[in-house]
Structure formats: structure tokens, C-alpha cells
Scaffold this motif. Structure first.
Motif, PDB file in Angstrom:
ATOM      1  N   ASP A  73      16.215  95.192  55.130  1.00  0.00           N
ATOM      2  CA  ASP A  73      16.944  94.291  56.020  1.00  0.00           C
ATOM      3  C   ASP A  73      15.968  93.226  56.532  1.00  0.00           C
ATOM      4  O   ASP A  73      14.762  93.306  56.302  1.00  0.00           O
ATOM      5  CB  ASP A  73      17.554  95.064  57.191  1.00  0.00           C
ATOM      6  N   ASP A  74      16.493  92.239  57.251  1.00  0.00           N
ATOM      7  CA  ASP A  74      15.658  91.078  57.615  1.00  0.00           C
ATOM      8  C   ASP A  74      14.544  91.417  58.610  1.00  0.00           C
ATOM      9  O   ASP A  74      13.616  90.632  58.785  1.00  0.00           O
ATOM     10  CB  ASP A  74      16.539  89.938  58.145  1.00  0.00           C
ATOM     11  N   GLU A  75      14.623  92.584  59.258  1.00  0.00           N
ATOM     12  CA  GLU A  75      13.533  92.964  60.173  1.00  0.00           C
ATOM     13  C   GLU A  75      12.690  94.111  59.628  1.00  0.00           C
ATOM     14  O   GLU A  75      11.882  94.705  60.365  1.00  0.00           O
ATOM     15  CB  GLU A  75      14.117  93.335  61.551  1.00  0.00           C
ATOM     16  N   THR A 143      24.886  90.426  42.652  1.00  0.00           N
ATOM     17  CA  THR A 143      24.981  90.104  44.077  1.00  0.00           C
ATOM     18  C   THR A 143      23.576  90.006  44.629  1.00  0.00           C
ATOM     19  O   THR A 143      22.630  90.571  44.063  1.00  0.00           O
ATOM     20  CB  THR A 143      25.724  91.202  44.857  1.00  0.00           C
ATOM     21  N   HIS A 159      30.015  97.498  59.722  1.00  0.00           N
ATOM     22  CA  HIS A 159      29.491  98.855  59.903  1.00  0.00           C
ATOM     23  C   HIS A 159      30.348  99.633  60.893  1.00  0.00           C
ATOM     24  O   HIS A 159      30.665  99.121  61.968  1.00  0.00           O
ATOM     25  CB  HIS A 159      28.058  98.808  60.428  1.00  0.00           C
ATOM     26  N   PHE A 172      19.332 100.996  64.335  1.00  0.00           N
ATOM     27  CA  PHE A 172      20.363 100.418  63.464  1.00  0.00           C
ATOM     28  C   PHE A 172      21.428  99.719  64.285  1.00  0.00           C
ATOM     29  O   PHE A 172      21.988  98.709  63.881  1.00  0.00           O
ATOM     30  CB  PHE A 172      21.007 101.504  62.601  1.00  0.00           C
ATOM     31  N   GLY A 332      27.743  93.216  60.683  1.00  0.00           N
ATOM     32  CA  GLY A 332      26.305  93.447  60.612  1.00  0.00           C
ATOM     33  C   GLY A 332      25.537  92.139  60.603  1.00  0.00           C
ATOM     34  O   GLY A 332      26.129  91.060  60.690  1.00  0.00           O
ATOM     35  N   ASP A 333      24.220  92.228  60.464  1.00  0.00           N
ATOM     36  CA  ASP A 333      23.402  91.010  60.416  1.00  0.00           C
ATOM     37  C   ASP A 333      23.155  90.572  58.968  1.00  0.00           C
ATOM     38  O   ASP A 333      22.403  89.641  58.723  1.00  0.00           O
ATOM     39  CB  ASP A 333      22.079  91.194  61.175  1.00  0.00           C
ATOM     40  N   GLY A 334      23.799  91.261  58.016  1.00  0.00           N
ATOM     41  CA  GLY A 334      23.587  90.928  56.612  1.00  0.00           C
ATOM     42  C   GLY A 334      24.826  90.365  55.948  1.00  0.00           C
ATOM     43  O   GLY A 334      25.951  90.673  56.345  1.00  0.00           O
ATOM     44  N   LEU A 359      27.381  98.156  42.991  1.00  0.00           N
ATOM     45  CA  LEU A 359      26.661  99.189  43.749  1.00  0.00           C
ATOM     46  C   LEU A 359      25.403  98.618  44.395  1.00  0.00           C
ATOM     47  O   LEU A 359      24.812  97.694  43.886  1.00  0.00           O
ATOM     48  CB  LEU A 359      26.297 100.325  42.805  1.00  0.00           C
TER      49      LEU A 359
END
Ligand code: NHW
Ligand code: EN5
Length: 359
Positions: A73-75, A143, A159, A172, A332-334, A359
Motif C-alpha cells: 500500500d502507499d504507506e 490491472t 473494505h 489498517f 479505501g485509500d487504493g 486476482l
């Protein structure tokens, strides 16, 4: 700018909105004898090897490369930890409008952390393209969390907390404003067992009925998987710790009327003293004809909670929007961008016009 992607047969940013360009393949297939027969050159000291995924040792090497270097994830708090069962290549048929196209689904592109930013990825992409061409396949779907030329659609991750205490402990999710831990736990509480009469696990004998249900549902989307019975058996028949599928069998007629599924994709929790793994279920393909979509997906949440998942994730594809907010999913942040290689769409789709989950 995109020095590599500008050279590839993909929709380019400068062409967005140009409706004079035709929909369909960007480059024509060539005779296989005209496909480059030797692998692309790698910088010296590197060499290509074809991974025999039937070998336990080689499969473990690939698995470990991904376990240690794949998507975060970005962090950089979580890293995908796909299980070995996911690491094989299967060709796909994807329908674009009225055309069914043979495609490669490209996944698991990964360069070791110590070898990043050396332009290895373009060589790997060219080499996989060459090898796919030698199989007489000229299109691909993939993707990514990053923006490349050019998405056919951009989806939002949502989420649904199943184990809110752990999700908060590992970073999370966060305790909402004016919320206590006990109120949060209560908010996300679910019934002990699914509520829909006739809700049960999918079995091998259900493959024909599930295929019919899915084909009919997916026919309404602009871009969708073209599932046949073999595909349904391969991708959707329940496999422990890989994929879970449930259906509703009418107690009266014994017809299969509704279907839901999710796949297992844990993430490694990076640098937490108390927890190492986040157990996540990802919504896969779902069809409701007799049960309300809301109740069907609530039953999916109930069984995923029973199975010990910490969180249930979903994209805003197909009709998923209709249950996300009501079932207490949060954005979410994604984001996830969808791409086709060597196939132009006249214009981008809405996520709700996409019937494809990779997937
Ligand atoms: S998306 C997940 C991709 N993997 C990861 O994010 C893992 C962690 N990151 C890495 O391992 C699901 C590296 O950062 C990677 C890039 C390897 C991503 N897709 O070598 P350089 C998939 O697996 C472009 C496509 O210096 P790097 C789908 C970037 O825009 N391109 O970077 C994969 C730039 O090109 P540009 C990506 O960081 C689909 C160039 O790579 C990309 O060391 C593949 C820089 O290369 C991405 N995710 O390595 C395409 N990320 O033009 C399949 C960066 O902008 C196409 N780039 O200068 C179809 C092929 C088959 C066709 C058949 C007919
Ligand atoms: C190839 N098939 O960013 C895929 N995940 O939102 C490759 N965020 O888990 C491309 N940053 O929002 C994958 N919690 C691209 C995605 C890469 C992974 C990624 C995002 C998707 C994610 C979490 C954790 C964020 C941690 C800090 C997130 C909030 C949850 C909250 C629960 C309660 C209700 C509101 C939302």
C-alpha cells in the motif's frame, strides 16, 4: 511521460476523446514466423529462466520473491502475500462488447526491491509479450494500482471490517470520530450463520447451473469474462484458502438462483510486533436473481467472518455499488486501474460496466 508505454500498442493519453479511432485491435496479428524467435537481451549478469511451477523448489522461489517484493500500500504497511496456488498462468477469453477475444491475463510482474528503476520492467513486458505472441495470442488484460496509458476504467477499493479491533491495532483502519472500540465492535457485528434458506457451499455438480447463472449475468457488461464450464470449475469451485463459492438452491424447485464468491489473499503486516498476517477476503463474482443482493452479500460477510477473515474487500465493479454502503463497507485509500493491451475502446467504461475481476 511514458518512454516505454508510448511505444506500445495501447490507448495513448493524447488520443482520449478521439472518437474517429476505431474500436478493436490496434496492431494486426502477424504470422508466427515473423515473431522474434530469440528472447530480448538482458543486461549482462542476468539471464532468463522459464519457471516450472510444477516443481516445489521453483514454485517456492517465485513465491518468496513475491512475498518479499510484491505490491504494498502507499504507506508500506501491508504487502500482498499470494499463496502458491495463485502462481500459474491460464489463458482467458474476455468479451469486449460483442467480440470474444483470447487474451493473456498478466499478473505478478515483480522486480526485486534492490533492482528497481533500472528499466528491467520494460524488458520483462516485451519478453512476456513475445512469448504470448508465440502462443498466437495478441491481446492482454491487466490491472495496476498506478496510472499507465490508458485505463479502460478506474475502480475504487472498499473494505468491510470483520475484525475491527485487529484492523485498528495494525493500522489498517482507524477508530472513527466519536467512536469507542466497543461501539465499533458492535457496529460491525454479524449474525452467527447465513440467513438465506438454501444457502450452501458450491459443489462440482453445480458447475453447469452456476455457469448458466454467471453467463447470463455477465452478458450485460461492456467488458466481461466469457466463462464456460471448465473456467467455472477452475476459477470458482471452492478450494480451501484459495476461493470460496456459495449459492442459493431454492428449497422448492432446487434451482440455483443466486451465487456469491470470494478469494483469499492475505497481506503481510510489515513491522507490527503483535501481528504478522492480515486475512483478507476479496469479492469475486456474485449474482442475485431471487435473493436480494444485499442479503446475499450479507451472507457472504457472515461466512467469511466465520472462516476467520479480518476484512472483506470489494471493488465498485458490476452491481457492487448497490450493497457497499448499506453493508458498512468504507472506501479505501487504493484504486485499481484496468487495462487492455492491443485493444482500443472508443471510450472508457464506468466501473459498473465492467464484469471482470482479476486476482
Ligand atoms: S500490478 C503489480 C505490479 N507489481 C508491483 O507493483 C510489485 C512491486 N513493484 C515492482 O516490482 C499487477 C516494480 O516496481 C515493477 C516496475 C516491476 C512494477 N505495470 O523497471 P522500471 C501486474 O502484475 C512501467 C506496467 O525502471 P521498476 C500487471 C513504468 O510506467 N508497467 O521500474 C503487470 C515505466 O514505464 P514508462 C509498469 O519500478 C502488467 C517502466 O515500467 C508498472 O523497477 C504489465 C519503469 O520500469 C506496472 N505495474 O519496475 C504489462 N509499474 O513508459 C503487461 C511501472 O512510464 C502488458 N511500470 O517509462 C501486456 C503484456 C502481454 C501482451 C500479450 C499480447
Ligand atoms: C493486481 N491484481 O493500496 C493488483 N490497498 O484500498 C495490483 N488500504 O488496503 C494493484 N495506507 O484503505 C493493487 N484501509 C493496488 C492496491 C495496492 C494495495 C492497496 C488499499 C486499497 C488498502 C487500506 C489500508 C491502508 C493502510 C494505509 C485502507 C481503510 C479501511 C477502512 C475500514 C473501515 C471503513 C473505512 C475504510
Amino acid at each position: 511521460t511514458h518512454k516505454f508505454w508510448e511505444t506500445q500498442p495501447v490507448g495513448q493519453f493524447k488520443d482520449i476523446g478521439d472518437t474517429s479511432l476505431p474500436e478493436g485491435p490496434i496492431e494486426l496479428a502477424t504470422p508466427l514466423s515473423e515473431v522474434k524467435q530469440e528472447p530480448y537481451n538482458l543486461p549482462s549478469v542476468y539471464e532468463w529462466t522459464t519457471c516450472d511451477m510444477a516443481s516445489d523448489d521453483i514454485c517456492s522461489e517465485v513465491y518468496n520473491l513475491l512475498r518479499n517484493n510484491y505490491v504494498e500500500d502507499d504507506e508500506n504497511m501491508f504487502r500482498f502475500n499470494y499463496s502458491k496456488e495463485f502462481l500459474s498462468g491460464v489463458p482467458a477469453r474476455i468479451r469486449v462488447r460483442d467480440e470474444v477475444v483470447k487474451m493473456a491475463e498478466i499478473n505478478f510482474l515483480c522486480v526485486h526491491k534492490k533492482l528497481r528503476s533500472k528499466r528491467l520492467a520494460p524488458v520483462m513486458i516485451k519478453e512476456v509479450t513475445r512469448r504470448v505472441h508465440l502462443e498466437n495470442i495478441w491481446q492482454a488484460a491487466y490491472t495496476a494500482g498506478v496510472v499507465l496509458p490508458t485505463p479502460i476504467t478506474t475502480c475504487q477499493y472498499w473494505h468491510r471490517s470483520l475484525n475491527p479491533k485487529k484492523l485498528i491495532d495494525v493500522g489498517f483502519s482507524r477508530l472513527g470520530a466519536r467512536m469507542t472500540m466497543s461501539r465499533t465492535i458492535k457496529l460491525y457485528k454479524l449474525p452467527e450463520a447465513p440467513v438465506t434458506p438454501g444457502f450452501r457451499k458450491m459443489e462440482l455438480l453445480d458447475v453447469p447451473a452456476v455457469t448458466r447463472l454467471l453467463r447470463n449475468y455477465l452478458s450485460q457488461f461492456g467488458v466481461a469474462t466469457d466463462f464456460d464450464e471448465n473456467d467455472v470449475e477452475h476459477w470458482l469451485l471452492p478450494r480451501e484458502d484459495v476461493v470460496d463459492s456459495y449459492l442459493v438452491e431454492s428449497p422448492e424447485t432446487h434451482d440455483v438462483t443466486d451465487f456469491c464468491s470470494f478469494y483469499t489473499l492475505p497481506s503481510t503486516i510489515l513491522g507490527n510486533p503483535n501481528y504478522t498476517t492480515l486475512k483478507a477476503a476479496y469479492s469475486y463474482y456474485n449474482v442475485a436473481t431471487q435473493t436480494s443482493f444485499l442479503q446475499l452479500m450479507n451472507d457472504a460477510l457472515i461466512v467469511s467472518k466465520q472462516k476467520g477473515f479480518d476484512v472483506f474487500n470489494a471493488l465498485d465493479v458490476m452491481h457492487n455499488e448497490s450493497f457497499l454502503k448499506e453493508l458498512k463497507f468504507g472506501p479505501g485509500d487504493g484504486q485499481l486501474h484496468y487495462y487492455l493491451y492491443n485493444y482500443r475502446l472508443r471510450s472508457a467504461l464506468k466501473p459498473s460496466e465492467l464484469g471482470l475481476v482479476l486476482l
